[in-house]
Design a protein around this motif. Structure first.
Motif: not given
Length: 603
Positions: A49-61, A171-176, A217-219, A237-240
């Motif tokens: 689980d910890a490895v799965a969370l180490d995901d650089d694909d998150y938009f906000w990262r 799980a399909g909610i998109r926070f971008e 990561d977003m917050l 929007d400014n932050a994004a």
């Protein structure tokens, strides 16, 4: 999980020893053995689980950090303390009492399922269902607030099939992106981050931890300011787009001081201290300025994050705009197993002030021994300081009884337990005093002469009514009678500024907590009377709706609104008070301000 286990097996003894080493070091630094689900399953599941969370694909990262942290604060270490028990020891109940309790619990569950199905069929993935028209509303980012708020309620009520369906959708909610111009970071934290974390703590489903991390990561971007203070009303929007940000010069104290539970829990379950670091910096400012405010011990309703000035405003209260800042002090102590002593100190100092200046005993018929919490304004004139207590109660401030019950047990403070009893009984009394058995949003009452002199005096009450109407309190009594009739004031009330009931949870929240703390069976009866009244008057053909006026003699008119906390909080607390006491025991779990249950660190 089977393919992962098969992958680990051929690696042999060396890999097992390596895993043991990482498990031991993580346990020592981050208290993994006390974090609930991850430590209960096989170690390889936790590592996967910890490895799965180490995901650089998150938009906000992917976005640049303009003001990086130079000195990250580490998570607290050491073995959690054995804190005093919060829940009482419940004796054996009769067959009749058990049958009655279970029947009531099932009735609450049916009410929830009905609302859930209406939301799922008409508003799935939207923030709210409009319960009269069947349309949808997106007021919390458009990310499915009711869906996420309901996740842990579904699990707690044993609705496993519905829970699985809801998790798959969430799980399909998109926070971008969002349809809103401004995002309320506090509301996003307590609903979305809190909802995902609680559902993960309960179920162990790694999809939920992934979403919690994504929201986290977003917050976290709201803290990317020159002084690392957060932006509560956030230009999304400014932050994004990678724009630079500055903390505001004015924010509500609750929106700044009520992020610590969710951020700390996220750091604990992931092992990443950055979220804990973010809110620990806020806590240090609160701690430094607590005794420098105009009402030392408490913080004012508004603060200045840009300049880190939390001691300027002159208005103080436990209610709206302040509430969860105080609520989180004893809850953080419980969450981290007492490993951060300053939360106890801050709680005790704030409640010492609040119980002295903010609560009052109202003058009402039969002189019940109850308390109401009001708002204090500090006024300075001619070198003198005055404390003006506004005797306005709020449905929202009913949470305070539960807070004091938890704090009273954790810190073994009998005064707080007694104040909790009186405040909860005050909320119950207010429900009963209204014509339909439902408390309004806000109300004003006349105080007793003192705690000891509290006999009902009808003339004094009517004079107080006249004063609230900005009339001479020596005017003719018939003028007061006219106001009482026109405004539909029950005896004891001098004004009802906001006659709505918006499906709020705070009263049943504190009734539930006090029941778990004391075992008082009359609280079960009070809860049932409250539930029946609310269900009778708020039920629509689809779900349940807010009410615009609970003071009218006829049926209260409905509003086409059902906020997500109805299913995330109100119905959850009604269900839990009729449950077995070990279902979400307060000695093992702690609720955030949106009623999302987090696993406590235990010794």
């Amino acid at each position: 999980m089977i393919p992962r286990r098969r992958l680990w097996f051929p690696l042999g003894i060396a890999t097992l020893l390596l895993l043991f080493y990482y498990s031991w070091t993580a346990q020592d630094q981050y208290q993994w053995t006390d974090l609930g689900k991850p430590a209960q399953g096989p170690q390889e599941e936790h590592q996967a689980d910890a490895v799965a969370l180490d995901d650089d694909d998150y938009f906000w990262r992917k976005l640049p950090t303009h003001y990086p942290v130079q000195d990250m604060k580490p998570l607290p270490t050491g073995r959690p303390l054995a804190l005093p028990k919060i829940q009482t020891t419940f004796g054996k109940e009769s067959e009749y009492d058990r049958a009655t309790r279970k029947e009531r619990q099932q009735t609450v569950k049916k009410a929830f399922v009905r609302c859930w199905n209406a939301y799922k069929d008409n508003a799935m993935m939207s923030d709210e269902l409009a319960p009269i028209s069947g349309t949808t509303k997106d007021v919390f980012g458009g990310w499915g607030a009711t869906l996420v708020d309901s996740l842990d309620t579904l699990w707690i009520m044993g609705l496993q099939e519905e829970f699985e369906e809801a998790v798959t959708a969430a799980a399909g909610i998109r926070f971008e992106s969002t349809s809103l111009t401004t995002v309320n970071a506090f509301e996003t934290t307590i609903r979305y981050l809190g909802g995902f974390l609680a559902a993960y703590d309960l179920s162990g489903d790694p999809r939920l931890l992934r979403k919690a991390r994504e929201v986290g990561d977003m917050l976290y971007k709201t803290f990317d300011t020159p002084n690392r203070m957060p932006i509560s009303r956030w230009d999304f929007d400014n932050a994004a787009q990678g724009g630079k940000q500055v903390a505001p010069e004015m924010a509500l104290v609750a929106e700044v001081g009520s992020l610590c539970m969710e951020f700390t829990r996220l750091s604990l379950v992931t092992g990443d201290p950055k979220w804990y670091d973010a809110t620990e910096r806020i806590k240090e400012v609160f701690e430094e300025q607590q005794n420098t405010t105009q009402l030392p011990g408490m913080w004012p309703i508004t603060v200045n994050p840009k300049d880190k000035l939390f001691n300027v405003d002159n208005t103080f209260g436990l209610g709206a705009m302040s509430d969860s800042t105080y609520e989180y002090l004893p809850k953080m102590h419980a969450l981290v197993g007492g490993l951060i002593p300053s939360y106890q100190t801050m709680y005790e100092e704030s409640m010492r002030t609040a119980l002295k200046y903010n609560v009052f005993r109202p003058m009402v018929p039969d002189a019940p021994d109850i308390l109401i919490s009001g708002t204090v304004r500090v006024e300075k004139e001619g070198g003198k300081v005055g404390f003006n207590l506004e005797h306005q109660g709020q449905h929202l401030v009913c949470f305070a009884g539960g807070m004091l019950a938890v704090g009273g047990k954790l810190f073994e403070n009998a005064e707080h337990l007694e104040a909790a009893r009186k405040l909860v009984d005050g909320c119950i009394w207010t429900y009963k005093a209204m014509p339909h058995g439902i408390m309004p949003e806000t109300f004003v009452m006349s105080p007793c002469k003192s705690d000891k002199e509290c006999e009902w005096d009808e003339l004094l009450w009517k004079r107080a009514v006249l004063r609230q109407a900005d009339l001479n309190d020596l005017a003719a009594v018939d003028e007061a009678d006219s106001i009482i009739s026109e405004q539909r004031l029950p005896k004891g009330f001098t004004k009802i500024p906001d006659t709505r009931y918006i499906l709020r949870p705070e009263a049943i929240e504190s009734v539930f907590i006090l029941y778990r703390v004391t075992g008082r069976t009359d609280l079960l009866e009070s809860a049932w009377v409250m539930f029946e009244a609310i269900q009778k008057h708020t039920r629509t053909t689809l779900a349940n709706a807010a009410l615009s006026d609970v003071t009218v003699d006829s049926r209260p008119p409905k509003i086409d609104s059902m906020e997500s906390f109805w299913m995330g909080e109100t119905l959850k607390y009604f269900y839990l008070i009729f449950s077995e006491p070990d279902l979400i025991s307060l000695d093992e779990w702690v609720f955030n301000t949106e009623a999302h249950a987090f696993k406590r660190l235990l010794p």
